[in-house]
Each structure stands twice: as structure tokens, then as C-alpha cells.
Design an enzyme around this catalytic site. Sequence first.
Site, PDB file in Angstrom:
ATOM      1  N   SER A 332     -28.515   7.897 -58.672  1.00 10.26           N
ATOM      2  CA  SER A 332     -29.656   8.766 -58.466  1.00 10.26           C
ATOM      3  C   SER A 332     -30.870   8.008 -57.933  1.00 10.26           C
ATOM      4  O   SER A 332     -30.844   7.516 -56.813  1.00 10.26           O
ATOM      5  CB  SER A 332     -29.967   9.478 -59.785  1.00 10.26           C
ATOM      6  OG  SER A 332     -30.802  10.562 -59.608  1.00 10.26           O
ATOM      7  N   LYS A 357     -24.837   9.846 -56.506  1.00 10.95           N
ATOM      8  CA  LYS A 357     -25.509  11.106 -56.870  1.00 10.95           C
ATOM      9  C   LYS A 357     -26.636  11.342 -55.874  1.00 10.95           C
ATOM     10  O   LYS A 357     -27.663  10.690 -55.915  1.00 10.95           O
ATOM     11  CB  LYS A 357     -26.064  11.065 -58.291  1.00 10.95           C
ATOM     12  CG  LYS A 357     -26.752  12.371 -58.703  1.00 10.95           C
ATOM     13  CD  LYS A 357     -27.232  12.311 -60.141  1.00 10.95           C
ATOM     14  CE  LYS A 357     -27.888  13.622 -60.537  1.00 10.95           C
ATOM     15  NZ  LYS A 357     -29.170  13.857 -59.863  1.00 10.95           N
ATOM     16  N   GLN A 361     -32.604  17.550 -59.037  1.00 13.08           N
ATOM     17  CA  GLN A 361     -32.715  18.693 -59.926  1.00 13.08           C
ATOM     18  C   GLN A 361     -34.180  18.983 -60.272  1.00 13.08           C
ATOM     19  O   GLN A 361     -35.010  18.077 -60.291  1.00 13.08           O
ATOM     20  CB  GLN A 361     -31.946  18.453 -61.235  1.00 13.08           C
ATOM     21  CG  GLN A 361     -30.443  18.540 -61.089  1.00 13.08           C
ATOM     22  CD  GLN A 361     -29.857  17.452 -60.227  1.00 13.08           C
ATOM     23  OE1 GLN A 361     -30.159  16.274 -60.421  1.00 13.08           O
ATOM     24  NE2 GLN A 361     -29.021  17.819 -59.275  1.00 13.08           N
TER      25      GLN A 361
END
Length: 504
Positions: A332, A357, A361
Site C-alpha cells: 500500500s 495493493k 479506501q
Amino acid sequence: MNLRKRYLAVLLVASMVLGAIITYAGVQLVEPGEGQAKSEVTNSESQASTDENQGSKESLGDILDGLKEDNNGELSKVNRAYSLIQDKYVQDIESQKLVEGAIQGMLDTLEDPYSVYMDQETMEQFNNSISSSFEGIGTEVSMVDGKVTIVSPFKGSPAEKAGLKPKDQILSVDGENIEGLDLYDAVLKIRGEKGTTVTLEIERPGVQEPLTIDVVRDTIPIETVYSSVKEVDGKKAGVIEITSFSENTAKDFNTQLKELEDKGIEGLVIDVRGNPGGLFTSVQEILKNFIPKDKPMVQVENSEGQKERYFTEREGKKEYPITVLIDEGSASASEILAGAMKEAGDYELIGNQTFGKGTVQQPLPMGDGSSMKLTVYKWLTPDGNWIHKDGIKPTIKADLPDYFYTNPVQIKDEPLSFDQNSEKVANVQKMLEGLDYKPGRKDGYFSQETVQAVKAFQKANDLKSTGEVNKETASQIQARVIEKVQNKENDTQLKKALNVLFSE
């Protein structure tokens, strides 16, 4: 009562729409190119993100009116299903369960492990745990193929010390099968008071039988930046390790970077191995120290394919060389940093391929204290690459010694002994090799040389010298391996990153 039933499904969808509109309004407050965050990149046992957003000009009443007008369309089917269950189902069922089941069902349809629903109780428990520390095992998790999967244990955490690894899937907690539980219900079973032990049944890629791992819970501090100075051939190198990207990470990083520069460092290693990610804003602020302004440090793409590019105001690169350490636990926000340093900064990445990733979100409040964390963006590297599920490859591959990748030794009843051939034996052989005993082979056959290596280990550790690996011997072998792994002198990836700094 009938009126309430009829419109409860409509209210459910309305709350979702309103949350999305409110969040979008908050996002629009950010002007393109200012390098400010428009969302967060996190899905962690240690963190539950919240957003403070501005209201929308459109009122809830306006939205409900629009939904009511459409009640003869798609929403009427949802409304009818709700009414039929309430009126006809053979047993009583709480309306709240139906509503939350509908939300969860919609999210399940997305087949996105990072889009999750947290009810009011779960949100309260998570919000109470994100200040300065929390109690648990210290690992980032997500839902993959319906199983709670470890993205990465935090460095120095009980999870790491117990031997948990990225991509481990948790099958049960204290003997209770967690299949079918949502992510946050499962996490709440794993967490607990400091000093208590949780027993996890683990399915590990490449290992045939499930592993049983005991983890002693502890206080997990939200301290995310650690720095030190190393000397390489008479030159000073700074090392900054970032364990996650939280609210104060960028501030702490900048403070420690300045301290290292004041000490006269001639090179820098940034270590994001095992870093599961965190706040988008945090990684952006850190990148402003290194990425020149002529190329974006990251790009963000919405559902319509529209892209925002984020730039720094920096005139040029640092005057000293920099390398970045990555591995399969770097995910991420760590991958945002790695991608920017590689493509926009032309810095070397050392280690192993990252987790993969590439989505962002955003928490969308549902109006009653619950929240839906929804994937709303893709993030792209400076060159426009989407690394989701693929990860980022290092420019210079570097592995740790074999014993770093060994598994906990599971001895149930019968010890491992001469002439056996198994995966467990191969695992022990790699451990013995790493501890400088000579098992003769590492293919899983328990040879006479392996017997002698076990005897030598037993004698050196005041154990009965049988040449067999029973529970006590296995426990001692594992303890010695953990000690060796935790010794920074054995970190071959870090040594490589330091050497590359001054290799020219």
C-alpha cells in the site's frame, strides 16, 4: 409499522448515497497538484480511519425523495425482499440484522477484500484503540478469498516474534473456526489484553499442514520511525526504518532525517520492509524530501478513469545517494513510496517483490456510528503503472539467509528421527544450517549427518543428546533461530543496501 418496513430499505441505500456524497464533498476541497491527500490507504488491525468531512448542499430529504420516486425501479426489489422476510419468515428476526446483512451482501458482491463494513460497536472499539497504542499481536490483515490473511506483521511485534509471515491465512482463533466471520469480527477475537496468549491455526503457502502458533499479546505502540547511523568503509550512512504510515509518521521522519543530516551522513537507506501501509498524506509528505518537481510522485484514478497527479515543489534530488529496502510485506503506502523513489527519483530498490495493493479506501460514515470503508480510487506509479496484485520488483534483488524463511517447528507426538523424510525435517535442517550446525542436506531426508548435527545442538544447549528432534529440542532450535534473525548483524538485505550506496 408498515410504513417503517417499506422505507427502511430505502433509508439504508440513502445512508450509503449520503455518505458517498459527503465524502466526495470533502475530497473536492483539495485542489489538484497541491500534494495533499484526498483519501487514506489503510486496512489494519492497528488502525481504524475516520474522516471529518464537510456537508453536502443536497439534503437527506432531497435524496430520500429521489429514492422514493425510484421505488418502483431497482430499489423496489430490495424493499419487497425486506418486507417479505419481516412478514413471512417463520422466525422473528431483528430488522437491524437484515439491514446490516444487506450492506454486507452488497460489499461481498464487489469481491474486494479491502471494502468492508464496520457496525457501530466495531467502530467504537477501533476508534478507542488508535490513539498512542493498542493491545494485540501487531499485524496488518485483510480478507483474501474469504480468509483472514496477514499482509504483514509489524516489526518487533509479538506476531513477528512468534513467526507469523505475510500471506499467512488464519483458520481458527483459540480453537474456534473463524470461517464466515467478517474481517473486523475476526480481528476482535485475535486482539486482547496484554500478557494473554492467543492460539492461531495458520495455513501458510508452500506448507502442507496447518501450523499452530501461540502469540503472547502485548502493547503495540504507534511509534513508526526509527533511525540510526551505520559506518561503511569509513563513510556515514543513515538508516530510517518506517514501520507504518500513521498520523505522526511524516513529522517524525522529517525530524529524524534532519538529525541524521546534521550528523553529516553521506548516504541514506529507507527501510519499508514489513510495512503494511497507512495514511496517503503521510507518505506524500515524506516523498517531498526526495522527488523532484518535474515528475509526479503518485497518480490517483477514480471510477471514471480521471486521474489526479501529485507533485512536489523540490528543485532536485538530495545531494547524497539513497536506497530503499522492500520485501513481500511492503504494501500500500509503502509501495507508493517505493514506486515514486524508483520511477520519479531513480533510486535503487533493494530486496524482494512487494505485496501488491494498488487501491485506495475511504471511510464513508453511515450516519449511525457505523462506517463503510470502500475502495474509491486506484493509485498509479509516476509512470502510470498499476501494481495491484503484482507488486513492485526491486532493481537489485537481495534475499535473506534461508533460516529467515523457516517455519515454527510443530512436533505433536513422535519426534523427528533418522530415516524420516518430510517437510518438517527440511525445515529443521535449514534452521540447523543457519545456526552453523551441519545437517549435511536440506531436502527433508533425516540422514546420519543430520543426526550428528542434532546431537551437537543438543549438547551445546544442555539437552539430552538423542539425535532426535522432540518438542523440547524443537523449541530450543526455534528460539536460537529467532535470536539470530533479530540480530541486525545478520541482515544481509540491509548490508546490501548500505554497500550499494557507496558502490560507485
